[in-house]
Design a protein around this motif. Structure first.
Motif, PDB file in Angstrom:
ATOM      1  N   ALA A   1      11.613  16.443   1.354  1.00 32.22           N
ATOM      2  CA  ALA A   1      12.155  17.796   2.385  1.00 32.22           C
ATOM      3  C   ALA A   1      12.975  17.268   3.353  1.00 32.22           C
ATOM      4  N   GLU A   2      13.400  16.140   3.544  1.00 36.40           N
ATOM      5  CA  GLU A   2      13.820  15.417   4.192  1.00 36.40           C
ATOM      6  C   GLU A   2      15.516  15.629   3.805  1.00 36.40           C
ATOM      7  N   THR A   3      15.231  15.983   2.639  1.00 36.60           N
ATOM      8  CA  THR A   3      17.005  15.225   1.958  1.00 36.60           C
ATOM      9  C   THR A   3      17.718  17.023   2.691  1.00 36.60           C
ATOM     10  N   THR A   4      16.702  17.600   3.344  1.00 38.71           N
ATOM     11  CA  THR A   4      17.711  18.989   3.448  1.00 38.71           C
ATOM     12  C   THR A   4      18.425  18.801   3.885  1.00 38.71           C
ATOM     13  N   ALA A   5      19.616  19.411   3.739  1.00 43.20           N
ATOM     14  CA  ALA A   5      20.980  18.734   4.491  1.00 43.20           C
ATOM     15  C   ALA A   5      22.156  20.504   4.178  1.00 43.20           C
ATOM     16  N   VAL A   6      23.219  20.147   4.260  1.00 41.10           N
ATOM     17  CA  VAL A   6      24.848  20.290   3.765  1.00 41.10           C
ATOM     18  C   VAL A   6      24.975  18.788   3.483  1.00 41.10           C
ATOM     19  N   TYR A   7      25.348  18.671   2.188  1.00 35.42           N
ATOM     20  CA  TYR A   7      26.056  17.321   2.072  1.00 35.42           C
ATOM     21  C   TYR A   7      27.779  17.243   2.058  1.00 35.42           C
ATOM     22  N   TYR A   8      28.378  16.309   2.164  1.00 30.63           N
ATOM     23  CA  TYR A   8      30.172  16.552   2.057  1.00 30.63           C
ATOM     24  C   TYR A   8      30.070  15.494   1.942  1.00 30.63           C
ATOM     25  N   CYS A   9      31.489  15.253   0.826  1.00 27.46           N
ATOM     26  CA  CYS A   9      32.276  14.131   0.702  1.00 27.46           C
ATOM     27  C   CYS A   9      33.512  13.687   1.626  1.00 27.46           C
ATOM     28  N   ASN A  10      33.550  12.517   1.850  1.00 24.92           N
ATOM     29  CA  ASN A  10      35.140  12.288   2.317  1.00 24.92           C
ATOM     30  C   ASN A  10      35.636  10.861   2.762  1.00 24.92           C
ATOM     31  N   GLY A  11      36.118  10.170   3.092  1.00 22.73           N
ATOM     32  CA  GLY A  11      36.773   8.810   3.337  1.00 22.73           C
ATOM     33  C   GLY A  11      35.862   7.826   4.027  1.00 22.73           C
ATOM     34  N   TRP A  12      36.170   6.896   4.174  1.00 22.85           N
ATOM     35  CA  TRP A  12      35.017   5.848   5.118  1.00 22.85           C
ATOM     36  C   TRP A  12      36.028   4.975   5.541  1.00 22.85           C
ATOM     37  N   PRO A  13      35.972   4.425   6.741  1.00 25.71           N
ATOM     38  CA  PRO A  13      35.351   4.690   7.645  1.00 25.71           C
ATOM     39  C   PRO A  13      36.134   5.795   8.734  1.00 25.71           C
ATOM     40  N   ARG A  14      36.610   6.847   8.021  1.00 28.65           N
ATOM     41  CA  ARG A  14      37.571   8.106   8.942  1.00 28.65           C
ATOM     42  C   ARG A  14      37.419   8.313   7.730  1.00 28.65           C
ATOM     43  N   THR A  15      38.482   9.631   8.158  1.00 31.06           N
ATOM     44  CA  THR A  15      38.283  11.163   7.684  1.00 31.06           C
ATOM     45  C   THR A  15      39.222  10.699   6.736  1.00 31.06           C
ATOM     46  N   LEU A  16      39.973  11.654   5.944  1.00 28.91           N
ATOM     47  CA  LEU A  16      41.295  11.103   5.015  1.00 28.91           C
ATOM     48  C   LEU A  16      42.384  11.389   5.760  1.00 28.91           C
ATOM     49  N   VAL A  17      42.461  13.214   6.534  1.00 29.35           N
ATOM     50  CA  VAL A  17      42.420  14.030   7.290  1.00 29.35           C
ATOM     51  C   VAL A  17      41.709  13.934   8.558  1.00 29.35           C
ATOM     52  N   PRO A  18      42.164  13.328   9.545  1.00 33.00           N
ATOM     53  CA  PRO A  18      41.645  13.977  10.844  1.00 33.00           C
ATOM     54  C   PRO A  18      40.599  15.578  11.605  1.00 33.00           C
ATOM     55  N   ARG A  19      39.844  15.112  11.321  1.00 32.12           N
ATOM     56  CA  ARG A  19      38.618  16.473  11.542  1.00 32.12           C
ATOM     57  C   ARG A  19      38.459  17.354  10.106  1.00 32.12           C
ATOM     58  N   TYR A  20      39.596  16.785   8.972  1.00 36.71           N
ATOM     59  CA  TYR A  20      39.090  17.589   7.917  1.00 36.71           C
ATOM     60  C   TYR A  20      37.568  16.980   6.836  1.00 36.71           C
ATOM     61  N   TRP A  21      37.195  18.765   6.592  1.00 36.26           N
ATOM     62  CA  TRP A  21      35.976  18.938   6.030  1.00 36.26           C
ATOM     63  C   TRP A  21      35.932  19.549   5.041  1.00 36.26           C
ATOM     64  N   GLY A  22      35.376  19.265   3.929  1.00 41.41           N
ATOM     65  CA  GLY A  22      35.117  20.347   2.821  1.00 41.41           C
ATOM     66  C   GLY A  22      34.360  21.512   3.492  1.00 41.41           C
ATOM     67  N   GLN A  23      34.269  22.491   2.635  1.00 45.33           N
ATOM     68  CA  GLN A  23      32.668  23.310   3.184  1.00 45.33           C
ATOM     69  C   GLN A  23      31.336  22.501   3.079  1.00 45.33           C
ATOM     70  N   GLY A  24      30.692  21.830   2.409  1.00 46.51           N
ATOM     71  CA  GLY A  24      30.143  20.961   2.392  1.00 46.51           C
ATOM     72  C   GLY A  24      29.251  21.612   1.324  1.00 46.51           C
ATOM     73  N   THR A  25      27.916  21.494   0.547  1.00 46.10           N
ATOM     74  CA  THR A  25      27.291  21.866  -0.396  1.00 46.10           C
ATOM     75  C   THR A  25      25.957  22.029  -0.055  1.00 46.10           C
ATOM     76  N   GLN A  26      25.641  23.173   0.532  1.00 44.36           N
ATOM     77  CA  GLN A  26      24.006  23.211   1.120  1.00 44.36           C
ATOM     78  C   GLN A  26      22.924  22.242  -0.373  1.00 44.36           C
ATOM     79  N   VAL A  27      21.933  21.469   0.533  1.00 42.64           N
ATOM     80  CA  VAL A  27      20.453  20.984  -0.625  1.00 42.64           C
ATOM     81  C   VAL A  27      19.321  21.517   0.458  1.00 42.64           C
ATOM     82  N   THR A  28      18.874  22.349  -0.248  1.00 42.69           N
ATOM     83  CA  THR A  28      17.312  22.541  -0.052  1.00 42.69           C
ATOM     84  C   THR A  28      16.195  22.207  -0.857  1.00 42.69           C
TER      85      THR A  28
END
Length: 116
Positions: A86-113
């Motif tokens: 149950a603790e896995t429930t969240a919206v999951y995102y991918c992006n660059g590391w250690p910083r986002t690929l573009v400042p403040r840019y995030w995709g829409q994410g995908t919901q896991v419940t």
């Protein structure tokens, strides 16, 4: 830059899911990438990353259950998630590391419940 996450859904405790992150062409070849998640009422957190040369690392709370991989030919990164709780429930995102690929840019994410 474009990141499109998919593969989320409703799954029962103990189940598995495979998330995908479709990235703009070439992004995965030249960037360290990561998976992040944001649970309800919590801040977004990093939990899995993959370096340009393929080395992976995980937060302790997913180690042994989640696996990050990528297919640079298809410009797609994956997250195999097993033994979900149950603790896995969240919206999951991918992006660059250690910083986002573009400042403040995030995709829409995908919901896991995770719920019975």
């Amino acid at each position: 830059v474009q990141l499109v996450e998919s593969g989320g859904g409703l799954v029962q405790p103990g189940g598995s899911l495979r998330l995908s992150c479709a990235a703009s062409r070439g992004i995965l070849r030249v960037n360290d990438m990561a998976w992040y998640r944001q649970a309800p009422g919590k801040e977004r957190e990093l939990f899995a990353r993959i370096r340009i040369k393929g080395h992976t690392s995980y937060a302790d709370f997913v180690k042994g259950r989640f696996t990050i991989t990528r297919d640079t030919g298809n410009n797609t990164m994956y997250l195999q998630m097993n033994s979900l709780g149950a603790e896995t429930t969240a919206v999951y995102y991918c992006n660059g590391w250690p910083r986002t690929l573009v400042p403040r840019y995030w995709g829409q994410g995908t919901q896991v419940t995770v719920s019975s």
